[in-house]
Design a protein around this motif. Structure first.
Motif, PDB file in Angstrom:
ATOM      1  N   LYS A   1      11.917  19.799  -3.856  1.00 46.34           N
ATOM      2  CA  LYS A   1      12.787  19.171  -4.391  1.00 46.34           C
ATOM      3  C   LYS A   1      12.351  18.335  -5.659  1.00 46.34           C
ATOM      4  CE  LYS A   1      14.992  14.972  -2.494  1.00 46.34           C
ATOM      5  NZ  LYS A   1      14.931  14.150  -1.333  1.00 46.34           N
ATOM      6  N   LEU A   2      13.293  18.688  -6.559  1.00 47.90           N
ATOM      7  CA  LEU A   2      13.164  17.972  -7.891  1.00 47.90           C
ATOM      8  C   LEU A   2      13.960  16.678  -7.862  1.00 47.90           C
ATOM      9  CD1 LEU A   2      13.230  21.047 -10.459  1.00 47.90           C
ATOM     10  CD2 LEU A   2      11.315  19.703  -9.634  1.00 47.90           C
ATOM     11  N   GLU A   3      12.910  15.407  -7.953  1.00 43.98           N
ATOM     12  CA  GLU A   3      13.794  14.024  -7.917  1.00 43.98           C
ATOM     13  C   GLU A   3      13.559  13.297  -9.098  1.00 43.98           C
ATOM     14  OE1 GLU A   3      13.188  10.400  -5.085  1.00 43.98           O
ATOM     15  OE2 GLU A   3      13.221  12.202  -4.077  1.00 43.98           O
ATOM     16  N   ALA A   4      14.602  12.591  -9.655  1.00 49.82           N
ATOM     17  CA  ALA A   4      14.833  11.926 -10.932  1.00 49.82           C
ATOM     18  C   ALA A   4      13.932  10.847 -10.644  1.00 49.82           C
ATOM     19  CB  ALA A   4      16.247  11.437 -11.145  1.00 49.82           C
ATOM     20  N   THR A   5      13.193  10.333 -11.778  1.00 55.01           N
ATOM     21  CA  THR A   5      12.213   9.350 -11.975  1.00 55.01           C
ATOM     22  C   THR A   5      12.864   8.118 -12.306  1.00 55.01           C
ATOM     23  OG1 THR A   5      11.674   9.872 -14.204  1.00 55.01           O
ATOM     24  CG2 THR A   5      10.202  10.920 -12.416  1.00 55.01           C
ATOM     25  N   ASP A   6      14.146   8.150 -12.741  1.00 53.20           N
ATOM     26  CA  ASP A   6      14.755   6.876 -13.027  1.00 53.20           C
ATOM     27  C   ASP A   6      15.476   6.048 -11.861  1.00 53.20           C
ATOM     28  OD1 ASP A   6      16.917   8.350 -12.352  1.00 53.20           O
ATOM     29  OD2 ASP A   6      17.861   8.389 -14.528  1.00 53.20           O
ATOM     30  N   GLY A   7      15.312   6.459 -10.814  1.00 54.63           N
ATOM     31  CA  GLY A   7      15.632   5.701  -9.540  1.00 54.63           C
ATOM     32  C   GLY A   7      17.196   5.821  -9.204  1.00 54.63           C
TER      33      GLY A   7
ATOM     34  N   LYS B   1       1.982  20.366  -9.618  1.00 54.65           N
ATOM     35  CA  LYS B   1       3.267  19.859  -9.132  1.00 54.65           C
ATOM     36  C   LYS B   1       4.242  19.935 -10.532  1.00 54.65           C
ATOM     37  CE  LYS B   1       2.506  16.405  -5.851  1.00 54.65           C
ATOM     38  NZ  LYS B   1       3.496  16.727  -4.772  1.00 54.65           N
ATOM     39  N   MET B   2       5.390  20.314 -10.518  1.00 57.78           N
ATOM     40  CA  MET B   2       6.436  20.610 -11.620  1.00 57.78           C
ATOM     41  C   MET B   2       7.026  19.135 -11.952  1.00 57.78           C
ATOM     42  SD  MET B   2       8.849  23.732 -10.335  1.00 57.78           S
ATOM     43  CE  MET B   2       9.881  23.669 -11.678  1.00 57.78           C
ATOM     44  N   LYS B   3       7.049  19.441 -13.391  1.00 63.09           N
ATOM     45  CA  LYS B   3       7.819  18.021 -14.301  1.00 63.09           C
ATOM     46  C   LYS B   3       8.563  18.819 -14.967  1.00 63.09           C
ATOM     47  CE  LYS B   3       4.207  14.684 -14.042  1.00 63.09           C
ATOM     48  NZ  LYS B   3       3.510  13.770 -14.784  1.00 63.09           N
ATOM     49  N   VAL B   4       9.958  18.388 -15.056  1.00 60.94           N
ATOM     50  CA  VAL B   4      10.977  18.989 -15.917  1.00 60.94           C
ATOM     51  C   VAL B   4      11.851  17.949 -16.403  1.00 60.94           C
ATOM     52  CG1 VAL B   4      12.766  20.835 -15.800  1.00 60.94           C
ATOM     53  CG2 VAL B   4      10.965  21.129 -14.282  1.00 60.94           C
ATOM     54  N   ARG B   5      12.379  18.250 -17.431  1.00 65.12           N
ATOM     55  CA  ARG B   5      13.326  17.340 -18.146  1.00 65.12           C
ATOM     56  C   ARG B   5      14.636  18.044 -17.863  1.00 65.12           C
ATOM     57  NH1 ARG B   5      12.958  13.056 -21.222  1.00 65.12           N
ATOM     58  NH2 ARG B   5      14.799  13.481 -22.482  1.00 65.12           N
TER      59      ARG B   5
ATOM     60  N   TYR C   1      12.381  15.022 -14.156  1.00 64.33           N
ATOM     61  CA  TYR C   1      12.239  15.192 -12.594  1.00 64.33           C
ATOM     62  C   TYR C   1      10.991  15.695 -12.010  1.00 64.33           C
ATOM     63  CZ  TYR C   1      17.259  14.988 -12.509  1.00 64.33           C
ATOM     64  OH  TYR C   1      18.785  14.407 -12.204  1.00 64.33           O
ATOM     65  N   VAL C   2      10.445  15.072 -11.078  1.00 64.58           N
ATOM     66  CA  VAL C   2       9.035  15.450 -10.414  1.00 64.58           C
ATOM     67  C   VAL C   2       9.460  15.903  -9.023  1.00 64.58           C
ATOM     68  CG1 VAL C   2       7.804  13.798 -11.699  1.00 64.58           C
ATOM     69  CG2 VAL C   2       8.690  13.189  -9.596  1.00 64.58           C
ATOM     70  N   GLU C   3       8.444  17.043  -8.905  1.00 66.10           N
ATOM     71  CA  GLU C   3       8.358  17.750  -7.637  1.00 66.10           C
ATOM     72  C   GLU C   3       7.979  16.885  -6.340  1.00 66.10           C
ATOM     73  OE1 GLU C   3       5.887  21.039  -5.355  1.00 66.10           O
ATOM     74  OE2 GLU C   3       5.907  21.068  -7.625  1.00 66.10           O
ATOM     75  N   LYS C   4       8.930  16.992  -5.349  1.00 67.87           N
ATOM     76  CA  LYS C   4       8.712  16.254  -3.922  1.00 67.87           C
ATOM     77  C   LYS C   4       9.091  17.323  -2.948  1.00 67.87           C
ATOM     78  CE  LYS C   4       8.827  12.037  -5.851  1.00 67.87           C
ATOM     79  NZ  LYS C   4       7.841  11.022  -5.605  1.00 67.87           N
ATOM     80  N   LYS C   5       8.407  17.235  -1.712  1.00 66.81           N
ATOM     81  CA  LYS C   5       8.527  18.080  -0.690  1.00 66.81           C
ATOM     82  C   LYS C   5       9.892  17.781  -0.041  1.00 66.81           C
ATOM     83  CE  LYS C   5       4.104  19.515   0.771  1.00 66.81           C
ATOM     84  NZ  LYS C   5       3.656  20.226   2.059  1.00 66.81           N
ATOM     85  N   ILE C   6      10.314  18.876   0.475  1.00 64.84           N
ATOM     86  CA  ILE C   6      11.803  18.687   1.200  1.00 64.84           C
ATOM     87  C   ILE C   6      11.409  18.614   2.646  1.00 64.84           C
ATOM     88  CG2 ILE C   6      13.794  20.047   2.089  1.00 64.84           C
ATOM     89  CD1 ILE C   6      13.854  21.450  -0.483  1.00 64.84           C
ATOM     90  N   LYS C   7      11.904  17.245   3.124  1.00 61.99           N
ATOM     91  CA  LYS C   7      11.739  17.040   4.685  1.00 61.99           C
ATOM     92  C   LYS C   7      12.580  17.710   5.505  1.00 61.99           C
ATOM     93  CE  LYS C   7      10.268  12.509   3.223  1.00 61.99           C
ATOM     94  NZ  LYS C   7      10.317  11.292   3.274  1.00 61.99           N
TER      95      LYS C   7
END
Length: 55
Positions: free
Chosen positions: A10-16, A33-37, A49-55
């Motif tokens: 999961k690539l989650e936005a860092t801006d909240g 960990k992936m970091k992508v704009r 966007y930064v990488e998170k685990k899918i729950k």
């Protein structure tokens, strides 16, 4: 059956804003960990966007 070589992340936005993308990655070739704009349609601008685990 063999284990798949790619995993879904999961690539989650860092801006909240709560927006996220689902992507695939091969952890053998890219262990960090992936970091992508990418484009965030909620804020209508490009954010990191930064990488998170899918729950």
């Amino acid at each position: 059956m063999a284990k798949p070589t790619t995993i879904e992340i999961k690539l989650e936005a860092t801006d909240g804003s709560g927006h996220f993308y689902v992507a695939r990655k091969n952890p053998r070739t890219k262990p960090e960990k992936m970091k992508v704009r990418k484009y965030n349609p909620k804020t209508r601008q490009h954010t990191e966007y930064v990488e998170k685990k899918i729950k």
